[in-house]
Design a protein around this motif. Sequence first.
Motif, PDB file in Angstrom:
ATOM      1  N   ALA A  11      -2.975   8.174   5.220  1.00 47.55           N
ATOM      2  CA  ALA A  11      -3.539   6.856   4.921  1.00 47.55           C
ATOM      3  C   ALA A  11      -2.430   5.805   4.898  1.00 47.55           C
ATOM      4  O   ALA A  11      -2.604   4.694   5.421  1.00 47.55           O
ATOM      5  CB  ALA A  11      -4.279   6.894   3.583  1.00 47.55           C
ATOM      6  N   ILE A  12      -1.294   6.157   4.325  1.00 46.43           N
ATOM      7  CA  ILE A  12      -0.151   5.243   4.296  1.00 46.43           C
ATOM      8  C   ILE A  12       0.319   4.946   5.717  1.00 46.43           C
ATOM      9  O   ILE A  12       0.563   3.793   6.075  1.00 46.43           O
ATOM     10  CB  ILE A  12       0.993   5.819   3.438  1.00 46.43           C
ATOM     11  CG1 ILE A  12       0.576   5.828   1.966  1.00 46.43           C
ATOM     12  CG2 ILE A  12       2.291   5.044   3.652  1.00 46.43           C
ATOM     13  CD1 ILE A  12       1.459   6.645   1.065  1.00 46.43           C
ATOM     14  N   ALA A  13       0.414   5.975   6.546  1.00 40.18           N
ATOM     15  CA  ALA A  13       0.831   5.785   7.940  1.00 40.18           C
ATOM     16  C   ALA A  13      -0.097   4.818   8.663  1.00 40.18           C
ATOM     17  O   ALA A  13       0.350   3.935   9.401  1.00 40.18           O
ATOM     18  CB  ALA A  13       0.870   7.131   8.663  1.00 40.18           C
ATOM     19  N   CYS A  17       1.155   1.150  10.120  1.00 40.69           N
ATOM     20  CA  CYS A  17       1.089   0.882  11.560  1.00 40.69           C
ATOM     21  C   CYS A  17       0.214  -0.322  11.889  1.00 40.69           C
ATOM     22  O   CYS A  17       0.349  -0.914  12.965  1.00 40.69           O
ATOM     23  CB  CYS A  17       0.623   2.125  12.307  1.00 40.69           C
ATOM     24  SG  CYS A  17       1.887   3.413  12.363  1.00 40.69           S
ATOM     25  N   ALA A  18      -0.662  -0.715  10.980  1.00 38.77           N
ATOM     26  CA  ALA A  18      -1.527  -1.868  11.198  1.00 38.77           C
ATOM     27  C   ALA A  18      -0.849  -3.193  10.836  1.00 38.77           C
ATOM     28  O   ALA A  18      -1.382  -4.261  11.148  1.00 38.77           O
ATOM     29  CB  ALA A  18      -2.817  -1.712  10.393  1.00 38.77           C
ATOM     30  N   VAL A  19       0.316  -3.134  10.217  1.00 41.01           N
ATOM     31  CA  VAL A  19       1.030  -4.359   9.845  1.00 41.01           C
ATOM     32  C   VAL A  19       1.598  -5.008  11.114  1.00 41.01           C
ATOM     33  O   VAL A  19       2.268  -4.341  11.898  1.00 41.01           O
ATOM     34  CB  VAL A  19       2.161  -4.051   8.838  1.00 41.01           C
ATOM     35  CG1 VAL A  19       3.044  -5.271   8.602  1.00 41.01           C
ATOM     36  CG2 VAL A  19       1.591  -3.543   7.520  1.00 41.01           C
ATOM     37  N   ALA A  74       5.508  -7.215   3.920  1.00 41.00           N
ATOM     38  CA  ALA A  74       4.105  -6.990   4.298  1.00 41.00           C
ATOM     39  C   ALA A  74       3.771  -5.493   4.252  1.00 41.00           C
ATOM     40  O   ALA A  74       2.671  -5.112   3.834  1.00 41.00           O
ATOM     41  CB  ALA A  74       3.830  -7.559   5.691  1.00 41.00           C
ATOM     42  N   ILE A  75       4.711  -4.649   4.662  1.00 39.68           N
ATOM     43  CA  ILE A  75       4.511  -3.196   4.584  1.00 39.68           C
ATOM     44  C   ILE A  75       4.361  -2.775   3.122  1.00 39.68           C
ATOM     45  O   ILE A  75       3.448  -2.017   2.774  1.00 39.68           O
ATOM     46  CB  ILE A  75       5.674  -2.445   5.262  1.00 39.68           C
ATOM     47  CG1 ILE A  75       5.646  -2.668   6.780  1.00 39.68           C
ATOM     48  CG2 ILE A  75       5.636  -0.954   4.922  1.00 39.68           C
ATOM     49  CD1 ILE A  75       6.910  -2.216   7.496  1.00 39.68           C
ATOM     50  N   GLN A  76       5.244  -3.273   2.268  1.00 33.85           N
ATOM     51  CA  GLN A  76       5.150  -2.942   0.845  1.00 33.85           C
ATOM     52  C   GLN A  76       3.797  -3.361   0.276  1.00 33.85           C
ATOM     53  O   GLN A  76       3.153  -2.584  -0.427  1.00 33.85           O
ATOM     54  CB  GLN A  76       6.268  -3.632   0.061  1.00 33.85           C
ATOM     55  CG  GLN A  76       7.625  -3.024   0.294  1.00 33.85           C
ATOM     56  CD  GLN A  76       8.711  -3.789  -0.428  1.00 33.85           C
ATOM     57  OE1 GLN A  76       8.690  -5.012  -0.480  1.00 33.85           O
ATOM     58  NE2 GLN A  76       9.667  -3.051  -0.962  1.00 33.85           N
ATOM     59  N   HIS A  77       3.361  -4.557   0.576  1.00 39.30           N
ATOM     60  CA  HIS A  77       2.083  -5.052   0.055  1.00 39.30           C
ATOM     61  C   HIS A  77       0.914  -4.211   0.567  1.00 39.30           C
ATOM     62  O   HIS A  77      -0.026  -3.932  -0.190  1.00 39.30           O
ATOM     63  CB  HIS A  77       1.883  -6.511   0.418  1.00 39.30           C
ATOM     64  CG  HIS A  77       2.761  -7.438  -0.364  1.00 39.30           C
ATOM     65  ND1 HIS A  77       2.340  -8.635  -0.849  1.00 39.30           N
ATOM     66  CD2 HIS A  77       4.059  -7.333  -0.752  1.00 39.30           C
ATOM     67  CE1 HIS A  77       3.318  -9.229  -1.501  1.00 39.30           C
ATOM     68  NE2 HIS A  77       4.374  -8.451  -1.452  1.00 39.30           N
ATOM     69  N   PHE A  83      -2.246   2.228  -2.653  1.00 39.71           N
ATOM     70  CA  PHE A  83      -1.806   3.048  -3.796  1.00 39.71           C
ATOM     71  C   PHE A  83      -0.828   2.212  -4.596  1.00 39.71           C
ATOM     72  O   PHE A  83       0.174   1.768  -4.062  1.00 39.71           O
ATOM     73  CB  PHE A  83      -1.086   4.318  -3.324  1.00 39.71           C
ATOM     74  CG  PHE A  83      -1.918   5.187  -2.441  1.00 39.71           C
ATOM     75  CD1 PHE A  83      -2.909   5.980  -2.969  1.00 39.71           C
ATOM     76  CD2 PHE A  83      -1.702   5.220  -1.067  1.00 39.71           C
ATOM     77  CE1 PHE A  83      -3.676   6.787  -2.151  1.00 39.71           C
ATOM     78  CE2 PHE A  83      -2.461   6.030  -0.242  1.00 39.71           C
ATOM     79  CZ  PHE A  83      -3.456   6.810  -0.790  1.00 39.71           C
ATOM     80  N   ASP A  84      -1.086   2.022  -5.840  1.00 39.13           N
ATOM     81  CA  ASP A  84      -0.217   1.199  -6.680  1.00 39.13           C
ATOM     82  C   ASP A  84       1.034   1.999  -7.051  1.00 39.13           C
ATOM     83  O   ASP A  84       1.177   2.481  -8.176  1.00 39.13           O
ATOM     84  CB  ASP A  84      -0.978   0.742  -7.928  1.00 39.13           C
ATOM     85  CG  ASP A  84      -0.201  -0.281  -8.727  1.00 39.13           C
ATOM     86  OD1 ASP A  84       0.725  -0.892  -8.172  1.00 39.13           O
ATOM     87  OD2 ASP A  84      -0.523  -0.467  -9.912  1.00 39.13           O
ATOM     88  N   LEU A  85       1.933   2.135  -6.062  1.00 39.34           N
ATOM     89  CA  LEU A  85       3.165   2.896  -6.232  1.00 39.34           C
ATOM     90  C   LEU A  85       4.348   2.091  -5.712  1.00 39.34           C
ATOM     91  O   LEU A  85       4.182   1.254  -4.822  1.00 39.34           O
ATOM     92  CB  LEU A  85       3.097   4.211  -5.437  1.00 39.34           C
ATOM     93  CG  LEU A  85       2.030   5.214  -5.825  1.00 39.34           C
ATOM     94  CD1 LEU A  85       1.964   6.340  -4.804  1.00 39.34           C
ATOM     95  CD2 LEU A  85       2.332   5.779  -7.214  1.00 39.34           C
TER      96      LEU A  85
END
Length: 106
Positions: A11-13, A17-19, A74-77, A83-85
Amino acid sequence: MEHSELDDSEAIAAVVCAVPGVEGLHAGMFGEVATYLPGRRVPGVRLGQDWVQVHVHVHVSLLHDAPVRATAVAIQHAVIALFDLPVEVTIEDIVPPTTEVSTHAG
């Protein structure tokens, strides 16, 4: 289907990749940045845990015209929204434009 930590890497990947500006995930110089799943791996994403909490490491290649700091933020956001990590972003490569060069003069 039960949602596990390993499923989270996929899910993170997807959100990374959508950023805009992200060319793709990058597994690091020796392929060491990855999450291993049964029969496959997710390069460029690693979930780790220190004494306090889980954190996310994301390694990416950016398109040549992407603003580096703004894209990293933007990746971090994007990951934090999922996931609030805490998220650590490493820019591994800047990918040059893929333009075709004409072979005929004129």
